[in-house]
Design an enzyme around this catalytic site. Sequence first.
Site, PDB file in Angstrom:
ATOM      1  N   PHE B 215       1.072  -1.188   0.145  1.00 60.10           N
ATOM      2  CA  PHE B 215       0.047  -0.002   0.094  1.00 60.10           C
ATOM      3  C   PHE B 215       0.918   1.148  -0.058  1.00 60.10           C
ATOM      4  O   PHE B 215       1.698   1.206   0.958  1.00 60.10           O
ATOM      5  CB  PHE B 215      -0.954   0.110   1.357  1.00 60.10           C
ATOM      6  CG  PHE B 215      -1.838   1.304   1.272  1.00 60.10           C
ATOM      7  CD1 PHE B 215      -3.044   1.158   0.781  1.00 60.10           C
ATOM      8  CD2 PHE B 215      -1.620   2.400   1.584  1.00 60.10           C
ATOM      9  CE1 PHE B 215      -3.800   2.242   0.390  1.00 60.10           C
ATOM     10  CE2 PHE B 215      -2.189   3.696   1.666  1.00 60.10           C
ATOM     11  CZ  PHE B 215      -3.425   3.545   0.994  1.00 60.10           C
ATOM     12  N   THR B 379       2.154  24.281  -5.169  1.00 57.30           N
ATOM     13  CA  THR B 379       1.826  25.647  -4.621  1.00 57.30           C
ATOM     14  C   THR B 379       2.390  25.554  -3.178  1.00 57.30           C
ATOM     15  O   THR B 379       3.197  26.346  -2.645  1.00 57.30           O
ATOM     16  CB  THR B 379       0.359  25.935  -4.467  1.00 57.30           C
ATOM     17  OG1 THR B 379       0.010  26.183  -5.922  1.00 57.30           O
ATOM     18  CG2 THR B 379       0.181  27.277  -3.861  1.00 57.30           C
TER      19      THR B 379
END
Lengths: 498, 498
Positions: B215, B379
């Site tokens: 995972f 950002t």
Amino acid sequence: MFTRLLRNVPPFRRIVGVRSYLKSSPAGYSVTETPEAEPSAPVVVTTVPGPKSLALKQELDPIQNTDAIQFFVDYKKSYGNYIADVDGNFLLDLYTQIASVPIGYNHPRMTQVLKDPDNLSTFVNRPALGIFPPSDFVQTLADSLLSVAPPGMRQVITMGCGACSIENGMKAAFMAYRRNERGGKPPSKEELDSCLINQAPGCPDLSVLSFKNAFHGRTMGALALTHTKWNQKLDCPSPDWPIASFPQLKYPLQDFVSENSTEEKRCLAQVEDLIAQYRKKGKPVACVITEPLQCEGGDNFASPQFFQGLQDICKKNSIYLLIDEVQTGAGATGKFWLHEHFNLREPPDIVTFSKKMMLGGLYFRDHMRPTEGYRIMNTWLGDPSKVVMLREVINVIKEDSLLQRTADTGAYLLQVLEEAQKKNPSLLSKARGIGAIAAVDFPDGPTRDKALAKMRELGVHLGTCGTATLRLRPTLTLEKKHVDIFADRFNQVIKQLS
Amino acid sequence: MFTRLLRNVPPFRRIVGVRSYLKSSPAGYSVTETPEAEPSAPVVVTTVPGPKSLALKQELDPIQNTDAIQFFVDYKKSYGNYIADVDGNFLLDLYTQIASVPIGYNHPRMTQVLKDPDNLSTFVNRPALGIFPPSDFVQTLADSLLSVAPPGMRQVITMGCGACSIENGMKAAFMAYRRNERGGKPPSKEELDSCLINQAPGCPDLSVLSFKNAFHGRTMGALALTHTKWNQKLDCPSPDWPIASFPQLKYPLQDFVSENSTEEKRCLAQVEDLIAQYRKKGKPVACVITEPLQCEGGDNFASPQFFQGLQDICKKNSIYLLIDEVQTGAGATGKFWLHEHFNLREPPDIVTFSKKMMLGGLYFRDHMRPTEGYRIMNTWLGDPSKVVMLREVINVIKEDSLLQRTADTGAYLLQVLEEAQKKNPSLLSKARGIGAIAAVDFPDGPTRDKALAKMRELGVHLGTCGTATLRLRPTLTLEKKHVDIFADRFNQVIKQLS
């Protein structure tokens, strides 16, 4: 050079600008902690980046590539629409952390959110939100995200950033598309097994249609939809998904009505073509994604008719329309969402947000809602402390009527650009904007960059986008007085360049 | 049912447990704001989820799918190793928000970080970190992330979450791989142009090798490496990338030395095979990614020799090794990083982190560093306020010697599981763990789930993983007294089930 720069700032303003940080604040913080007012004008005492910024950059460089760093910021001293750097400069900030500061630096109402003991545990304890949500989560969502939901949308899931919002918006579209194809039947054992090893039919070969010059983020799925700069994409494998032309409008719009309408129809026809092509290719399009205004790609607008046409094509093909409002939402355009200006026949299927919204996430219509648990999920699913901050941002927007003010100030700002363009048609073109979004083009990148550097010397901090565009992204608290300062400096610079 | 549950808690403890929240706190917050101590034992007054949780879930349901929600939490009342739900229950939390709470709820030192006026602006103003970093960023990094960097690694970039860390780790690997292939030459014009439209050579057909039952997250790139549950992957297109078997060790380890060694060699041979196969297929492997312990996939351990072998294969093939420590880092295993237990010949090329580290990010070796700006970027690039929180977590870990304590408490916890297993060999198997990571298997999923539900009735909150595994993920502040409470309740439950 420094003295020349300083000559551009009247001495009175210089002193006031600095003095306002020397008063003590009523909140009891020492002066350097939280200023209580903006300077009345930019204060420029060094080049930017100045010597302290350059020294810090050098210190950071052994730890990570620093080529993108513009300057180091004193966030304690920054206030409202002014960003303070570590060298003592106070710049009027019309770029605002790539359009991600909604109501200015150190807004007293945001400071209050942090000081409110009632919020303390929300900041200290970050939950696995999709599994163990906090007691006040429903109420906080109602007071924040749901109170500004795009018309017709009432489902919302929070995320950590814009890219994760896009990734999960696409996933919601893929899931809804396949649910539709299954017509109510549960997934087959073959699907359940094959998906674990990345194989069809569990992982079907679906695609998402995006536009040239689009920017949607930099994780693998979002990056497959991003087509702006090589430094974002080079060397990264990417799926073969359809990419249509985005309208390239001619300005002034009123002189090119028919040309622009033809251009938009050309692009829409290409969308239809690509959908048919990729269906034939065995990679059917499940979703069309678009910014309501291409930002990073060059502040490229399209008309409401274009977006209406795009929605019609999606409906006709039973695929979904995702409007990415990461940079354009949160009231930047005078309405809370830019797509509200489009008069769409019905709401888009998914709307993504981030930046000025303080955290990422997606709104979606009821038919996009996952029908099983854990389908749209990760450990944190955003951060309730950012939702609490967003709630206060929204309160301020409402109480101070910032949507109207942004529309008004934005119109005033656009007028400044248009007038400058009228006087300097060889230097400026395509002045455009809406609310706190404004842009103007230069003949080429180097000239644009020169203008930006000169504006910074005069104390105004701006951004760029596309190849030759100056990008303005002020806060929603911008006032006419700020625009006047911008106008004064901008006209000086344009004069120097022409 | 309630009275029966209450009978399991000695009345004295019940009262003390509740009373500790009724005292006023010295910090001046009202009692409901910040408790100052853990209850001395779990307090169970309703089923979990109780009526208030169920009502809130119903209120949330019109807004988003709530199938994954277990209960609503009162984070103000939660403290240390105890999670308080909205129905007045105080559960000993050995799952801790999917292993993401490093030093317990409302730790006074974390509360202090929030109250420190010096941190205020860091929480209020979120920067675009890669472009406009705060003045103290270098120092804060040095005091936090760099002070616990995996041996031999000194480059670090922060990210918002685990999935973004993986996505950017892969990108760093792709970029380094192609840089290598170019042998110092700059990218060609054809590469720069083709990458914008998702085509080779700019977007080369590279792959990443992952393991079955791994995972690594749920964004498109990370999801391509994730192979645990269908609800994470179904309906999402995914690249054809190689997936190798992860060793399935037999327990007790000392009885299966030779079998397990053979199994690990088989898996390593498969890795080599797949690398050769995918090179022939035109999808060369640029990077091998592995958890140092497969968590979500079932707490699957492999030996240091396996990881050493994996690194050797990577070196031999000139590809990179990314070790994903999102769930295993931050001191959970008695060392700061699990892979430090492996005696690797050299550091891995990339190590990703998140969860207990308070934010995501990646460490990498110098040769993985991007050579141009804006290559690994978004950002926000994480959030400096989380770095400030992490700094304090690390301070507490160091001052309170929590690595040693976690090793000791973890050994004690493992002993409890091993003893229970010895007494109940038909019910329990494969007791395993290291530090604050522990697990034991049940004969099947339903029996495991029954045990989990019964443990919750007795006031102990646990997780699951794999198909029949009970997953324990306490904080680093777990003490022997907590383990004793777990042991008492666990032995009761096992007795009931056998």
